[in-house]
Design a protein around this motif. Structure first.
Motif, PDB file in Angstrom:
ATOM      1  N   GLY A   1       0.812  -1.221   0.000  1.00 46.51           N
ATOM      2  CA  GLY A   1       0.000   0.000   0.000  1.00 46.51           C
ATOM      3  C   GLY A   1       0.841   1.264   0.000  1.00 46.51           C
ATOM      4  O   GLY A   1       0.450   2.279   0.567  1.00 46.51           O
ATOM      5  N   PHE A   2       1.984   1.206  -0.642  1.00 50.24           N
ATOM      6  CA  PHE A   2       2.945   2.317  -0.714  1.00 50.24           C
ATOM      7  C   PHE A   2       3.464   2.713   0.666  1.00 50.24           C
ATOM      8  O   PHE A   2       3.833   3.853   0.899  1.00 50.24           O
ATOM      9  N   SER A   3       3.528   1.739   1.577  1.00 54.28           N
ATOM     10  CA  SER A   3       4.053   2.021   2.910  1.00 54.28           C
ATOM     11  C   SER A   3       5.514   1.579   3.065  1.00 54.28           C
ATOM     12  O   SER A   3       6.137   1.891   4.074  1.00 54.28           O
ATOM     13  N   ARG A   4       6.044   0.880   2.095  1.00 49.25           N
ATOM     14  CA  ARG A   4       7.451   0.444   2.128  1.00 49.25           C
ATOM     15  C   ARG A   4       8.228   1.241   1.088  1.00 49.25           C
ATOM     16  O   ARG A   4       7.883   1.228  -0.098  1.00 49.25           O
ATOM     17  N   LEU A   5       9.261   1.926   1.519  1.00 55.59           N
ATOM     18  CA  LEU A   5       9.969   2.896   0.677  1.00 55.59           C
ATOM     19  C   LEU A   5      10.557   2.302  -0.588  1.00 55.59           C
ATOM     20  O   LEU A   5      10.227   2.748  -1.691  1.00 55.59           O
ATOM     21  N   TRP A   6      11.449   1.331  -0.486  1.00 56.30           N
ATOM     22  CA  TRP A   6      12.181   0.882  -1.670  1.00 56.30           C
ATOM     23  C   TRP A   6      11.305   0.156  -2.675  1.00 56.30           C
ATOM     24  O   TRP A   6      11.448   0.410  -3.886  1.00 56.30           O
ATOM     25  N   PRO A   7      10.383  -0.706  -2.254  1.00 53.93           N
ATOM     26  CA  PRO A   7       9.468  -1.264  -3.256  1.00 53.93           C
ATOM     27  C   PRO A   7       8.610  -0.185  -3.923  1.00 53.93           C
ATOM     28  O   PRO A   7       8.319  -0.259  -5.120  1.00 53.93           O
ATOM     29  N   THR A   8       8.231   0.844  -3.161  1.00 52.00           N
ATOM     30  CA  THR A   8       7.456   1.948  -3.731  1.00 52.00           C
ATOM     31  C   THR A   8       8.276   2.705  -4.763  1.00 52.00           C
ATOM     32  O   THR A   8       7.788   3.029  -5.857  1.00 52.00           O
ATOM     33  N   VAL A   9       9.529   2.984  -4.445  1.00 59.92           N
ATOM     34  CA  VAL A   9      10.424   3.674  -5.388  1.00 59.92           C
ATOM     35  C   VAL A   9      10.584   2.833  -6.655  1.00 59.92           C
ATOM     36  O   VAL A   9      10.517   3.361  -7.769  1.00 59.92           O
ATOM     37  N   ALA A  10      10.774   1.522  -6.492  1.00 57.92           N
ATOM     38  CA  ALA A  10      10.934   0.643  -7.649  1.00 57.92           C
ATOM     39  C   ALA A  10       9.658   0.610  -8.489  1.00 57.92           C
ATOM     40  O   ALA A  10       9.710   0.699  -9.729  1.00 57.92           O
ATOM     41  N   CYS A  11       8.514   0.514  -7.830  1.00 56.67           N
ATOM     42  CA  CYS A  11       7.227   0.483  -8.532  1.00 56.67           C
ATOM     43  C   CYS A  11       7.008   1.753  -9.332  1.00 56.67           C
ATOM     44  O   CYS A  11       6.737   1.707 -10.537  1.00 56.67           O
ATOM     45  N   LEU A  12       7.130   2.890  -8.674  1.00 60.85           N
ATOM     46  CA  LEU A  12       6.904   4.170  -9.358  1.00 60.85           C
ATOM     47  C   LEU A  12       7.954   4.413 -10.437  1.00 60.85           C
ATOM     48  O   LEU A  12       7.637   4.955 -11.506  1.00 60.85           O
ATOM     49  N   GLY A  13       9.198   4.000 -10.168  1.00 63.97           N
ATOM     50  CA  GLY A  13      10.243   4.130 -11.180  1.00 63.97           C
ATOM     51  C   GLY A  13       9.920   3.317 -12.426  1.00 63.97           C
ATOM     52  O   GLY A  13      10.129   3.774 -13.556  1.00 63.97           O
ATOM     53  N   GLY A  14       9.395   2.115 -12.238  1.00 59.30           N
ATOM     54  CA  GLY A  14       8.989   1.287 -13.375  1.00 59.30           C
ATOM     55  C   GLY A  14       7.900   1.951 -14.189  1.00 59.30           C
ATOM     56  O   GLY A  14       7.945   1.961 -15.421  1.00 59.30           O
ATOM     57  N   TYR A  15       6.926   2.551 -13.494  1.00 59.42           N
ATOM     58  CA  TYR A  15       5.835   3.226 -14.213  1.00 59.42           C
ATOM     59  C   TYR A  15       6.328   4.477 -14.943  1.00 59.42           C
ATOM     60  O   TYR A  15       5.949   4.721 -16.094  1.00 59.42           O
ATOM     61  N   VAL A  16       7.168   5.264 -14.307  1.00 58.45           N
ATOM     62  CA  VAL A  16       7.685   6.477 -14.956  1.00 58.45           C
ATOM     63  C   VAL A  16       8.493   6.098 -16.199  1.00 58.45           C
ATOM     64  O   VAL A  16       8.296   6.668 -17.271  1.00 58.45           O
ATOM     65  N   LEU A  17       9.390   5.130 -16.044  1.00 60.02           N
ATOM     66  CA  LEU A  17      10.190   4.692 -17.191  1.00 60.02           C
ATOM     67  C   LEU A  17       9.298   4.159 -18.303  1.00 60.02           C
ATOM     68  O   LEU A  17       9.515   4.442 -19.486  1.00 60.02           O
ATOM     69  N   SER A  18       8.264   3.433 -17.924  1.00 61.87           N
ATOM     70  CA  SER A  18       7.342   2.894 -18.914  1.00 61.87           C
ATOM     71  C   SER A  18       6.673   3.997 -19.728  1.00 61.87           C
ATOM     72  O   SER A  18       6.589   3.919 -20.955  1.00 61.87           O
ATOM     73  N   PHE A  19       6.213   5.047 -19.057  1.00 54.28           N
ATOM     74  CA  PHE A  19       5.556   6.136 -19.778  1.00 54.28           C
ATOM     75  C   PHE A  19       6.537   6.919 -20.640  1.00 54.28           C
ATOM     76  O   PHE A  19       6.192   7.364 -21.737  1.00 54.28           O
ATOM     77  N   VAL A  20       7.759   7.087 -20.172  1.00 57.10           N
ATOM     78  CA  VAL A  20       8.777   7.761 -20.983  1.00 57.10           C
ATOM     79  C   VAL A  20       9.024   6.961 -22.256  1.00 57.10           C
ATOM     80  O   VAL A  20       9.056   7.513 -23.370  1.00 57.10           O
ATOM     81  N   LEU A  21       9.202   5.647 -22.114  1.00 57.48           N
ATOM     82  CA  LEU A  21       9.452   4.802 -23.278  1.00 57.48           C
ATOM     83  C   LEU A  21       8.233   4.735 -24.195  1.00 57.48           C
ATOM     84  O   LEU A  21       8.370   4.772 -25.422  1.00 57.48           O
ATOM     85  N   LEU A  22       7.041   4.652 -23.614  1.00 57.98           N
ATOM     86  CA  LEU A  22       5.820   4.629 -24.421  1.00 57.98           C
ATOM     87  C   LEU A  22       5.670   5.922 -25.206  1.00 57.98           C
ATOM     88  O   LEU A  22       5.273   5.909 -26.375  1.00 57.98           O
TER      89      LEU A  22
END
Length: 106
Positions: free
Chosen positions: A25-46
């Motif tokens: 639920g976005f309460s753990r820092l590093w998994p949250t950073v990895a998750c959001l980083g994956g989405y940001v990179l995905s939109f940049v590439l898309l």
């Protein structure tokens, strides 16, 4: 090159989505950073892919193939069930992506 961007965008989106459970639920820092980083990179590439691929085709591939990959990951690694109804639904999604690709190369 546009399809390389699209494949990388799909992979990044799948990575981000795969990390969602680990964020707790976005309460753990590093998994949250990895998750959001994956989405940001995905939109940049898309955004790079849609410079040369029709948006409807690119988005159908991005979302449809990403969905299929996440179902597979959920089944193999997260212990989620796979039944006939899910398989039929995935078949319809992948079939729709194929049909859009056949009609979208103008």
């Amino acid at each position: 090159m546009a399809y390389v961007f699209l494949v990388l965008a799909i992979g990044s989106e799948v990575f981000g989505t795969s990390m969602l459970k680990a964020t707790d639920g976005f309460s753990r820092l590093w998994p949250t950073v990895a998750c959001l980083g994956g989405y940001v990179l995905s939109f940049v590439l898309l955004s790079q892919a849609v410079k040369h691929i029709p948006i409807g085709v690119a988005y159908a591939m991005w979302s449809g193939l990403g969905t299929a990959a996440i179902v597979a990951i959920g089944t193999v690694f997260l212990g989620e069930s796979l039944n006939l109804v899910k398989v039929i639904g995935l078949g319809l999604i992948v079939g729709g992506v194929v049909v859009l690709n056949l009609g979208g190369a103008h």
